[in-house]
Design a protein around this motif. Sequence first.
Motif, PDB file in Angstrom:
ATOM      1  N   LEU A  23       1.065  -1.813  -0.136  1.00 14.35           N
ATOM      2  CA  LEU A  23      -0.112   0.157  -0.229  1.00 14.35           C
ATOM      3  C   LEU A  23       0.411   1.466   0.133  1.00 14.35           C
ATOM      4  CD1 LEU A  23      -2.743  -0.749   2.583  1.00 14.35           C
ATOM      5  CD2 LEU A  23      -3.037  -0.884   0.342  1.00 14.35           C
ATOM      6  N   ARG A  24       2.191   1.323   0.550  1.00 12.38           N
ATOM      7  CA  ARG A  24       2.821   2.476   0.887  1.00 12.38           C
ATOM      8  C   ARG A  24       3.012   3.066  -1.045  1.00 12.38           C
ATOM      9  NH1 ARG A  24       9.439   1.096   0.006  1.00 12.38           N
ATOM     10  NH2 ARG A  24       9.045  -0.346  -1.560  1.00 12.38           N
ATOM     11  N   ALA A  81      -1.605   4.197   2.655  1.00 14.30           N
ATOM     12  CA  ALA A  81      -1.415   3.742   4.145  1.00 14.30           C
ATOM     13  C   ALA A  81      -1.054   4.820   4.975  1.00 14.30           C
ATOM     14  CB  ALA A  81       0.014   3.398   3.920  1.00 14.30           C
ATOM     15  N   TYR A  82      -1.253   4.601   6.357  1.00 14.92           N
ATOM     16  CA  TYR A  82      -0.885   5.341   7.250  1.00 14.92           C
ATOM     17  C   TYR A  82      -2.927   5.974   7.586  1.00 14.92           C
ATOM     18  CZ  TYR A  82       3.715   3.658   6.467  1.00 14.92           C
ATOM     19  OH  TYR A  82       4.499   3.558   7.165  1.00 14.92           O
ATOM     20  N   ASN A  83      -3.445   5.607   7.567  1.00  8.08           N
ATOM     21  CA  ASN A  83      -4.936   5.480   7.566  1.00  8.08           C
ATOM     22  C   ASN A  83      -5.981   4.739   7.792  1.00  8.08           C
ATOM     23  OD1 ASN A  83      -5.035   4.817   5.256  1.00  8.08           O
ATOM     24  ND2 ASN A  83      -4.566   6.631   3.672  1.00  8.08           N
ATOM     25  N   ASN A  84      -7.371   5.716   8.157  1.00  7.43           N
ATOM     26  CA  ASN A  84      -7.963   3.966   8.441  1.00  7.43           C
ATOM     27  C   ASN A  84      -8.398   3.837   7.611  1.00  7.43           C
ATOM     28  OD1 ASN A  84      -8.731   5.752  10.410  1.00  7.43           O
ATOM     29  ND2 ASN A  84      -9.597   6.817  10.056  1.00  7.43           N
ATOM     30  N   PHE A  85      -7.933   4.184   6.151  1.00 12.32           N
ATOM     31  CA  PHE A  85      -8.491   2.584   5.229  1.00 12.32           C
ATOM     32  C   PHE A  85      -7.263   1.786   5.335  1.00 12.32           C
ATOM     33  CE2 PHE A  85      -6.508   1.446   1.011  1.00 12.32           C
ATOM     34  CZ  PHE A  85      -7.671   0.803   0.439  1.00 12.32           C
ATOM     35  N   ALA A  86      -6.177   1.809   5.520  1.00 11.75           N
ATOM     36  CA  ALA A  86      -5.644   1.092   6.041  1.00 11.75           C
ATOM     37  C   ALA A  86      -5.854  -0.282   6.973  1.00 11.75           C
ATOM     38  CB  ALA A  86      -3.477   1.673   5.894  1.00 11.75           C
ATOM     39  N   TYR A 112      -3.986  -4.734  17.416  1.00 14.97           N
ATOM     40  CA  TYR A 112      -3.013  -3.789  17.853  1.00 14.97           C
ATOM     41  C   TYR A 112      -2.009  -3.712  17.062  1.00 14.97           C
ATOM     42  CZ  TYR A 112       1.444  -3.036  20.094  1.00 14.97           C
ATOM     43  OH  TYR A 112       2.195  -1.877  20.534  1.00 14.97           O
ATOM     44  N   LEU A 113      -1.387  -4.923  15.595  1.00 12.51           N
ATOM     45  CA  LEU A 113      -0.568  -4.780  14.707  1.00 12.51           C
ATOM     46  C   LEU A 113      -1.704  -3.627  13.765  1.00 12.51           C
ATOM     47  CD1 LEU A 113       0.667  -8.221  14.438  1.00 12.51           C
ATOM     48  CD2 LEU A 113       1.711  -5.897  15.049  1.00 12.51           C
ATOM     49  N   ALA A 114      -2.618  -3.969  13.581  1.00  9.21           N
ATOM     50  CA  ALA A 114      -3.005  -2.918  12.148  1.00  9.21           C
ATOM     51  C   ALA A 114      -3.274  -1.254  12.153  1.00  9.21           C
ATOM     52  CB  ALA A 114      -4.546  -3.357  11.800  1.00  9.21           C
ATOM     53  N   PRO A 115      -3.582  -1.036  13.537  1.00  7.74           N
ATOM     54  CA  PRO A 115      -3.673   0.661  13.238  1.00  7.74           C
ATOM     55  C   PRO A 115      -1.693   0.933  14.547  1.00  7.74           C
ATOM     56  CG  PRO A 115      -5.198  -0.310  14.900  1.00  7.74           C
ATOM     57  CD  PRO A 115      -4.190  -2.043  14.184  1.00  7.74           C
TER      58      PRO A 115
END
Length: 288
Positions: free
Chosen positions: A132-133, A155-160, A230-233
């Motif tokens: 996704l990056r 990446a680095y948002n709620n969608f990710a 934990y990991l996804a956020p």
Amino acid sequence: MKLHRLLLAPSLGTILIFMALPISLTTLYSVLSPAQYGGVIWQPSAEAYVRLLFERDIFDDTLTFNADYLQILGRSVVQAGLATILCLLIGLPTAWFIATRPAGKKSLWLMLVTVPYWVNLLVRTIALLLILRDEGPVNGALQSLGLTDGPLSLAYNNFAIGLGLVSSFLPFMILPLYAAIERFDFSLLEAAYDLHASRWQAVWSVILPILRPGLIAGGLLVFIPGIGSYLAPDILGGGKTLMLGNLIGMQFQGSRNWPFGAALSTVLMTVTLVALILVARRAAREEA
């Protein structure tokens, strides 16, 4: 009777040691005072629960309502709920397809669903981040096709985070649905069509009531771990979007406020338990 009790002993022992004892310790720690460098002081205190809703002034100890932690809880519930819905939309047709294949091919399709999940969750989450990056294959393909002028913020948002939750828990939706569909008597559909039922009426009145146990089981297996993910956020959200699991981890690691972390864990367990009780009561009411 004694033999039955002996046979139950390993299971009961496992439940007591690895479930009842940790939950009891967590609940106990939540009503104690925090030590300066982690751990607890054996002095009763409700400060951890007060902090969930209020912020205490450092000068005069006045309490001011603070909704920050409620927002994190709400965000966790919304993300887990959306992930559950997406897993259902993807998992139901997938499970239906697998269950209606010839007997010799079902095992192959089930293996294709589960094989990616033999890899550690951390490795799969990092791999999804690389996809996704900005320099990843998705953005590269979009730009090569001329669909975008530059990289999209995937990446680095709620969608990710949502995508990470779906990719993490999708098999937990597919497998219960597959088990329910495999036991489905397709002659009931033929009877519904013979009685001039439309496709939607057949789905609503015949298929869904029979698949309800699989739907409930799959929904719970996705929603409950999704709340405490934990990991996804942490990885896909870049630590910028807190969910309840991250907040609990911060209290035991960086902040070293064990009672507050235990209080958050207790709230999470309570929310989960209430949801399970409501689902169980509704299922019992429908069966009656």
